[in-house]
Design a protein around this motif. Structure first.
Motif, PDB file in Angstrom:
ATOM      1  N   THR A  39       0.855  -1.184   0.000  1.00  0.00           N
ATOM      2  CA  THR A  39       0.000   0.000   0.000  1.00  0.00           C
ATOM      3  C   THR A  39       0.889   1.231   0.000  1.00  0.00           C
ATOM      4  O   THR A  39       1.729   1.379   0.895  1.00  0.00           O
ATOM      5  CB  THR A  39      -0.912   0.018   1.245  1.00  0.00           C
ATOM      6  N   ARG A  66      13.064   1.216  10.690  1.00  0.00           N
ATOM      7  CA  ARG A  66      11.761   1.820  10.992  1.00  0.00           C
ATOM      8  C   ARG A  66      11.853   3.340  11.026  1.00  0.00           C
ATOM      9  O   ARG A  66      10.999   4.044  10.466  1.00  0.00           O
ATOM     10  CB  ARG A  66      11.267   1.290  12.338  1.00  0.00           C
ATOM     11  N   ASP A 109       4.741  -6.572   4.007  1.00  0.00           N
ATOM     12  CA  ASP A 109       5.901  -6.064   3.276  1.00  0.00           C
ATOM     13  C   ASP A 109       7.225  -6.727   3.649  1.00  0.00           C
ATOM     14  O   ASP A 109       7.895  -7.304   2.792  1.00  0.00           O
ATOM     15  CB  ASP A 109       6.018  -4.542   3.489  1.00  0.00           C
ATOM     16  N   GLY A 136       4.407  -2.551   6.455  1.00  0.00           N
ATOM     17  CA  GLY A 136       4.169  -3.525   7.516  1.00  0.00           C
ATOM     18  C   GLY A 136       5.401  -4.378   7.720  1.00  0.00           C
ATOM     19  O   GLY A 136       5.902  -4.989   6.768  1.00  0.00           O
ATOM     20  N   GLY A 146       2.775   4.441   0.775  1.00  0.00           N
ATOM     21  CA  GLY A 146       2.862   5.241   1.989  1.00  0.00           C
ATOM     22  C   GLY A 146       2.739   4.448   3.281  1.00  0.00           C
ATOM     23  O   GLY A 146       2.804   5.027   4.366  1.00  0.00           O
ATOM     24  N   GLN A 147       2.579   3.135   3.184  1.00  0.00           N
ATOM     25  CA  GLN A 147       2.452   2.304   4.380  1.00  0.00           C
ATOM     26  C   GLN A 147       3.439   1.148   4.309  1.00  0.00           C
ATOM     27  O   GLN A 147       3.729   0.635   3.226  1.00  0.00           O
ATOM     28  CB  GLN A 147       1.030   1.763   4.530  1.00  0.00           C
ATOM     29  N   PHE A 186       6.615   7.321   5.625  1.00  0.00           N
ATOM     30  CA  PHE A 186       5.802   6.114   5.696  1.00  0.00           C
ATOM     31  C   PHE A 186       5.041   6.039   7.028  1.00  0.00           C
ATOM     32  O   PHE A 186       5.532   6.483   8.074  1.00  0.00           O
ATOM     33  CB  PHE A 186       6.666   4.863   5.569  1.00  0.00           C
ATOM     34  N   GLU A 187       3.884   5.451   6.969  1.00  0.00           N
ATOM     35  CA  GLU A 187       3.172   5.017   8.172  1.00  0.00           C
ATOM     36  C   GLU A 187       3.567   3.562   8.393  1.00  0.00           C
ATOM     37  O   GLU A 187       3.344   2.711   7.525  1.00  0.00           O
ATOM     38  CB  GLU A 187       1.664   5.138   7.968  1.00  0.00           C
ATOM     39  N   VAL A 188       4.194   3.268   9.517  1.00  0.00           N
ATOM     40  CA  VAL A 188       4.785   1.950   9.747  1.00  0.00           C
ATOM     41  C   VAL A 188       4.011   1.187  10.819  1.00  0.00           C
ATOM     42  O   VAL A 188       3.781   1.708  11.912  1.00  0.00           O
ATOM     43  CB  VAL A 188       6.263   2.075  10.166  1.00  0.00           C
ATOM     44  N   THR A 189       3.638  -0.031  10.490  1.00  0.00           N
ATOM     45  CA  THR A 189       3.126  -0.971  11.493  1.00  0.00           C
ATOM     46  C   THR A 189       4.240  -1.957  11.773  1.00  0.00           C
ATOM     47  O   THR A 189       4.651  -2.722  10.887  1.00  0.00           O
ATOM     48  CB  THR A 189       1.880  -1.709  10.980  1.00  0.00           C
ATOM     49  N   THR A 204       4.574  -1.407  17.385  1.00  0.00           N
ATOM     50  CA  THR A 204       3.136  -1.139  17.286  1.00  0.00           C
ATOM     51  C   THR A 204       2.369  -2.214  18.034  1.00  0.00           C
ATOM     52  O   THR A 204       1.428  -1.927  18.775  1.00  0.00           O
ATOM     53  CB  THR A 204       2.703  -1.116  15.810  1.00  0.00           C
TER      54      THR A 204
END
Length: 469
Positions: A20, A52, A225, A25, A22-23, A60-63, A110
Motif C-alpha cells: 500500500t 523503521r 511487506d 508492515g 505510503g504504508q 511512511f506510516e509503519v506498522t 506497534t
C-alpha cells in the motif's frame, strides 16, 4: 531516490515497493525469553529500529510487529532446572528485555504479541494445512508439516530437501519423514501441565515456527511487506514459516531482510555457548547505552560484528566527539530544530541502509561545523547543527533526545547529585581563578579529571563531561 533493500529470497537488492503506497508492515522475529538479553540480541533491535526510523522519516506510516516467544523447549528446560513456573521465567526476562530496549532508545513496537496469547490462531492455521494435505496428525497428539508436499521448500536458504537431515523435534514420534517439522507438540510426561493447551489433536503446545506465521497473519494480514530477523534464523525457522504460510494459501512476506550476527571470537554470541556480554556489564565498565547503540548501528546491518572491547571504546570516543560538537554548538546558537537530512546521507540510507556511509556524512558535516565554530560563523554553526541532529535522529543517537535523559543506566538516579557536586567544585575553581590562585584552580580541575570529569573552558563558562574527548 527509492529505498533499496537486500532481499534474501531473491539474493538481490530490490527497490522497496510497499503493498500500500505510503504504508509499511514489518514483522521482526523477537526473542525467546528463556534468559536475559545480550548485546547480540540488541543488535537486531537497533538495526530494525533504524529501518523503521528511516521509513518514518521518509513519510511512511509503519506498522511494526515484534513478537515474544514465551513458551518453548528452552524455557521449559529452565523451568525444570530452577523449579519455577515457565511463565514466571518468561515474564521476568521479558521485563529485562523491555528495559534494555528502552535503554538503547528502541521505539516500542506497534504490537508485541506473545506466543501464548495466539493459540487459537495457530490452531486455525494448522487445521487449514491439514485440510489442504500439507500437514498430518501423528500419534501422541503431534501434528507435523509434510515437507514433501511443498515443492518450493529450501528456496529461501538455498538448501535442497534431499540433503536435509531430521528436523530434530521429536523424531521418534511417528513422523512420516524425518525432515517434517512439528506444528503442534503433544503433551509429554516430563513437561509441566500448565505449559499445555487443549487442541483438536489433544493437549499440547505449539511448535516454534507456527507461532510466527500465525502472529504475523493476525497483525499484518495474509501478506505484508518486510519480514526481519538474524541470518541464523534463515534455516530452519524462516524456511519453515514460508512453507507453512504459503502452503496455507497466504502471500506472506514480500521482502526478507536479515542482519548479520555479532560474534565473540569465532562463534556467534549465544547463551547456550556461554559467551555473552550484556548491557549491564558494559554500563558498569563506563560505556553508556547511547554509545552501545552507536557501536551497534555503525556497521552495515549485513556486516558481521566481531566484538572487542577496543572497538567498542573507539566507538564510544567517536560518539563523544559528535556529542561534543552538538554541545558546543548549542551553547552558541541554541538547540535549533532538526530539519531535512543532507542528500548524501539520504542516498546512503536509501542504499540498503548503509549506516556506515551515512555516519561518514555525519562526521563530514561536523568538520564543517567545527570550522564554523572556530570562525564564529553562527549561520554555519546553525546549519551544521540542524543537519547533524536530523541525521542523528534517524539513527536514534541525537544527544538532545529526551530518551537519553532516562536511558535506564545504572546510577542514573544519582545524576542530580553528581551535577550538584561538580557545580560546587567548578564554583570553587572559579573563585580560585578570580583571586588568581592558579595552583588551587588547577588542583580542582585535576581532582575532577582523576574522577573522570573533563572540564573545558568556553566563552559562556566551564563545561564538564564524563570521560575523555
Amino acid at each position: 531516490m527509492t529505498l533499496r533493500l537486500y532481499d534474501t529470497a531473491t539474493r538481490s537488492v530490490r527497490d522497496f515497493v510497499p503493498m500500500t503506497p505510503g504504508q509499511a508492515g514489518i514483522y521482526l522475529c523477537g526473542l525467546t525469553v528463556q534468559s536475559s538479553p545480550h548485546i547480540g540480541h540488541l543488535r537486531s533491535a537497533v538495526n530494525y529500529d533504524v529501518l523503521r526510523r528511516w521509513l518514518l522519516h521518509t513519510g511512511f506510516e509503519v506498522t511494526f510487529v515484534r513478537n515474544v516467544t514465551d513458551v518453548d523447549d528452552k524455557i521449559l528446560q529452565k523451568s525444570q532446572e530452577q523449579k519455577r513456573p515457565f511463565w514466571a521465567i518468561a515474564f521476568e526476562n521479558r521485563l529485562l528485555l523491555d528495559r534494555d530496549y528502552r535503554s538503547l532508545n528502541v521505539l516500542p513496537p506497534t504490537y508485541e504479541p506473545l506466543a501464548t496469547g495466539h493459540i487459537i490462531e495457530m490452531h486455525a492455521l494448522i487445521q487449514t494445512l491439514i485440510s489442504r494435505g500439507n500437514a498430518y496428525a501423528a500419534d501422541a497428539g503431534d501434528v507435523y508439516f509434510n515437507v514433501a508436499s511443498f515443492p518450493e521448500y529450501g528456496a529461501l536458504s538455498g538448501q535442497k530437501p534431499s540433503d536435509m537431515r531430521s528436523a530434530g523435534d521429536a523424531p521418534d514420534r511417528h513422523k512420516k519423514d524425518a525432515r517434517d517439522f512439528a506444528l503442534w507438540k503433544g503433551v509429554k510426561d516430563t513437561e509441566p501441565d500448565d505449559a499445555t493447551w487443549p487442541s483438536p489433536w489433544g493437549k499440547g503446545r505449539p511448535g516454534w515456527h507456527i507461532e510466527c506465521s500465525a502472529m504475523a497473519r493476525r497483525y499484518l494480514g495474509d501478506e505484508f511487506d518486510i519480514h526481519g530477523g538474524g541470518l541464523d534464523l534463515t534455516f530452519p525457522h524462516h524456511e519453515n514459516e514460508i512453507a507453512q504460510s504459503k502452503a496455507a494459501g497466504l502471500g506472506f512476506a514480500r521482502y526478507w531482510v536479515h542482519h548479520a550476527l555479532l560474534n565473540l571470537g569465532e562463534s556467534k554470541m549465544s547463551k547456550s555457548l556461554g559467551n555473552v556480554i550484556d548491557l549491564d556489564s558494559l554500563v558498569e565498565s563506563g560505556i553508556r547505552p547511547v554509545e552501545v547503540r552507536y557501536y551497534l548501528a555503525s556497521p552495515h546491518y549485513r556486516s558481521r560484528i566481531d566484538y572487542s572491547e577496543e572497538a567498542l571504546r573507539e566507538a564510544a570516543v567517536a560518539y563523544r566527539r559528535i556529542e561534543g560538537f552538538v554541545q558546543r554548538s548549542v551553547e552558541v546558537v541554541g538547540p535549533g530544530r532538526p530539519k531535512t537530512v543532507p542528500p548524501a546521507f539520504a542516498d546512503a540510507m536509501h542504499d540498503d541502509l548503509n549506516t556506515s556511509a551515512a555516519l561518514a556524512v555525519v562526521h563530514d558535516t561536523i568538520r564543517e561545523g567545527n570550522t564554523a565554530l572556530a570562525a564564529g560563523d553562527e549561520a554555519g554553526i546553525r546549519g551544521a547543527l540542524t543537519a547533524v541532529r536530523a541525521m542523528l535522529g534517524v539513527l536514534g543517537i541525537d544527544p538532545l533526545d529526551p530518551a537519553w535523559d532516562n536511558s535506564g543506566e545504572s546510577g542514573n538516579d544519582l545524576k542530580p547529585v553528581v551535577d550538584g557536586l561538580v557545580a560546587l567544585a567548578l564554583e570553587q575553581r572559579a573563585q580560585a581563578r578570580a583571586r588568581k590562585d592558579w595552583a588551587a584552580a588547577d588542583s580542582v580541575r585535576d581532582q575532577l579529571k582523576n574522577a573522570g570529569i573533563q572540564v573545558e573552558d568556553t566563552p559562556t563558562g566551564p563545561r564538564w563531561t564524563v570521560g575523555e574527548h
